[in-house]
Write an enzyme that holds these catalytic residues in place. Structure first.
Site, PDB file in Angstrom:
ATOM      1  CG  ASP A 246      -2.245   0.737   0.917  1.00 60.89           C
ATOM      2  OD1 ASP A 246      -2.255   1.594   0.020  1.00 60.89           O
ATOM      3  OD2 ASP A 246      -3.252   0.477   1.606  1.00 60.89           O
ATOM      4  CD  GLU A 458     -20.018   6.032   4.652  1.00 67.86           C
ATOM      5  OE1 GLU A 458     -19.912   5.152   5.531  1.00 67.86           O
ATOM      6  OE2 GLU A 458     -20.941   6.045   3.825  1.00 67.86           O
TER       7      GLU A 458
END
Length: 722
Positions: A246, A458
């Site tokens: 990542d 979110e």
């Protein structure tokens, strides 16, 4: 043998090995960065590995913006998911071919797409949950496999694009701790919940890439985990593709996880554990790591061979005339056919949660005025979620209703309130649209209330403009004064239909008790407003099912940082759900008949075929999903029951359709505390229905699941041994 002949006969792996053998150590090292450098002397162009396609080609201009991944999951339709992914990859190729024509090799312009996200949405507070396919390992695995198939294509030689299963593994928040967090998980939960979707993506979907997660799992940083990357991914599953970190995750090893002391030690741990590609630039330290004896050059060589194998599978080193996907043209991006499929996706994703008194569908001829109220009514941001592309057209819910209503119905509108603040205008008093809301309600025959969340509330840690900074939700409540406005609308006495646009479950017990109808529209994509409007007016019957549990309150959940599955999701929760996983209403009336199983016993190596007939006794042609769950009886720590089969079918009104689902021996087996998969001697229950077999679903739907007992006569058999 001539080089051209060798190219025709050699495998991609052999060709990659031959090319990499000509590189210097420094050249190889700089091929392990996501922005891989060109090597002129070997005729290797620069290549940027970082691209995104979570629900459409992202971050590189115009492309079809499909419903967010959680909405696609709500279709409960793996055939349709592959169709969507095939369209995404067609647009990906079309855009790539165009970009190559004009010499654009920038970030987000390659053919290696870091999608899908197959993490398990174990806790509704997690901000990135809307990127996933929900809370269930089986559903996530099925949809992940078919998404990958649609992305990578079915050519015998070349990949259409390269997909990537992420984030491996045991990752679902908290976002604000992800760079230092250690997810502690039992072997049982690891193999039962957190790994199955990844395993399916690797062994069935043949995904080309896997991305490691930011966090540690049981003490090991995921992008440098021997257990995850060597023992499980390559050892147990036989993965032959490449692993990417990542973004900037390897830097976390020494800065936040404190498992290494220097950048050189960090890159050595990642590379030696099997991480081939670095999203970021820290792998430049591999030169020093080799010098210091921390990494062998042949380890780097093997990583670069894997990376060039992928590039060769994509046809990037072959004559475009040889690569079937090179002839995909730019006119296949966001055209008429793509918009039509996007509208279909939005329609299939919408879940009808409540429909008291059959208020829906609305009858156009009986309505003169509609009030559309709420912060998400005319919000483009509430259509798209995150990791999004740029649509050439956006249709909000307000716009969709206005378009549908035409000149026949007057549509009134009020923003109602801010999404999360107590006022819209900074100098106003709190609740500064209350009078306008009352005026709209007074003038309207029915109120469409559009509330919920958007990707500013979110999402991923660090997303620009995220109100809660980390991206996670502090609770499951509607933010700001949304519920206060809804209560005012209810008090007007006018019928209120709540349309929720959100990427996750919200606690809406009051709304369930008082409002006439509730629709979960997710982030429905660029055509979402049209889909919502046509559903509200009955142009089609809703068919979506919840891929997550709607809890009554977050207070019943374990701590967010607790990765044990006890008390989580429909498989282990003890309390009754507000709206259960797998639930969703239809405008038609479905029933079930003639449920049979091919055998009353199961044995190792065997299978059981479940047949059921879905009967559409209503007034709508409609789709319905047969869901098959398995429960093991008398086994301590076993799940309540688990989804093990599903199939969506179209059933015209007044007809019936038989559905056949086969369950292998693995559908009955359970993981023990050591992570072994065991088929236990004893009793099992197989449930077939249009929901999970809980009392709440059966009450809400008015349709009972049908149970068939199955028995295993053999002594416990280990199907997988750790």
């Amino acid at each position: 043998m001539e080089q051209t002949d060798r190219k025709e006969t050699a495998t991609f792996e052999e060709r990659a090995k031959e090319l990499v053998s000509k590189m210097t150590l420094e050249e190889k090292v700089f091929q392990t960065l996501h922005s891989a450098a060109k090597i002129d002397r070997l005729h290797i162009p620069a290549y940027n590995w970082w691209n995104e396609a979570l629900h459409g080609v992202a971050r590189a201009g115009v492309a079809t913006v499909f419903p967010q991944a959680i909405g696609l999951a709500a279709t409960f339709d793996e055939d349709f998911i592959e169709k969507v992914a095939d369209t995404i990859s067609t647009e990906g190729r079309a855009k790539f071919n165009m970009q190559q024509e004009f010499g654009d090799q920038d970030i987000y312009k390659g053919l290696t797409f870091w999608s899908p996200n197959v993490n398990i949405f174990r806790d509704p507070r997690w901000g990135r949950g809307h990127e996933t396919f929900g809370e269930d390992p089986y559903l996530t695995g099925r949809l992940g496999v078919r998404f990958i198939s649609g992305m990578q294509g079915h050519d015998k030689k070349y990949l259409k694009v390269a997909a990537c299963a992420k984030h491996f593994a045991v990752h679902s928040g908290p976002e604000d701790l992800r760079h230092s967090f250690n997810a502690v998980v039992s072997k049982k939960d690891l193999y039962e919940t957190y790994l199955p979707a990844f395993k399916a993506c690797v062994t069935e979907g043949h995904v080309e890439a896997v991305m490691g997660a930011y966090n540690r799992t049981n003490g090991e940083p995921c992008c440098g985990s021997k257990t995850l990357l060597k023992d499980i991914l390559r050892g147990e599953w036989g993965f032959t593709g490449h692993v990417t970190s990542d973004c900037w995750a390897i830097r976390d090893f020494h800065e936040y996880h404190m498992v290494t002391k220097t950048p050189e030690e960090s890159v050595a741990l990642a590379m030696n554990s099997g991480c081939d590609l670095n999203c970021g630039n820290i792998f430049g330290n591999l030169l020093a790591a080799v010098r210091d004896g921390l990494v062998k050059e042949e380890t780097i060589t093997r990583a670069v061979e894997r990376l060039f194998t992928t590039r060769m599978k994509l046809g990037l080193f072959d004559d475009p005339k040889e690569v079937p996907y090179s002839n995909i043209t730019y006119d296949q991006v966001d055209g008429k056919a793509q918009k039509a499929l996007n509208l279909e996706a939005a329609k299939k994703s919408i879940v009808l949660l409540k429909n008291a008194g059959g208020i829906l569908p609305l009858k156009k001829e009986a309505i003169h005025t509609i009030g559309v109220i709420g912060p998400n009514a005319n919000s483009r941001k509430a259509l798209i979620g995150n990791y999004e592309g740029t649509a050439s057209e956006y249709i909000t819910v307000l716009e969709g209703i206005k378009e549908y209503a035409g000149d026949d119905i007057r549509v009134y509108y009020s923003e109602g309130c801010h999404l999360y603040k107590d006022r819209i205008s900074g100098l106003s008093n709190p609740n500064d649209r209350m009078a306008e809301c009352k005026a709209v309600a007074k003038e309207s025959d029915v109120i469409i209330a559009c509330f919920g969340l958007d990707s500013g509330l979110e999402g991923e840690e660090g997303d620009q403009g995220n109100e809660f900074a980390s991206g996670d939700k502090p609770n499951l409540n509607l933010p700001g004064i949304q519920e206060q406005v809804l209560k005012m609308l209810y008090e007007t006495g006018k019928p209120v239909i709540l349309v929720l646009l959100s990427g996750s479950a919200l606690s809406i017990s009051w709304e369930d008790e008082h409002l006439n109808a509730i629709v979960q529209a997710w982030y429905p994509g660029a055509q979402g407003g049209r889909a919502v409007a046509s559903m509200l007016f009955g142009d089609y019957s809703p068919e979506g099912k919840l891929p997550v549990t709607f809890y009554r309150t977050s207070e019943e959940l374990p701590a967010f940082t607790d990765y044990a599955m006890k008390g989580r999701t429909y498989r282990y929760m003890k309390n009754e759900a507000l709206y259960p996983f797998g639930y969703g209403l239809s405008y038609s009336n479905f029933s079930l008949k003639d449920v049979t199983v091919s055998s009353k016993t199961i044995e190792a190596g065997g299978s059981v075929t479940v047949k059921a007939v879905l009967v559409n006794g209503g007034e709508y042609d409609a789709a319905q999903t047969l869901q098959v769950y398995v429960k093991a009886k008398g086994i301590e720590g076993a799940p309540n029951y688990q989804l093990k089969g599903l199939k969506k079918v179209q059933v015209p009104k007044g007809t019936a359709k038989e559905v056949v689902i086969t369950l292998s021996d693995r559908a009955f087996a359970l993981f023990d505390e050591e992570g072994n998969l065991v088929l236990h001697k004893g009793e099992y229950e197989v449930y077939a229905g249009i929901s999970q077999p809980d009392a709440r679903s059966e009450m809400l739907l008015g349709v009972k699941t049908v149970m068939q007992p199955i028995r295993c006569e053999e002594e416990d058999v280990m199907l997988e041994q750790r």
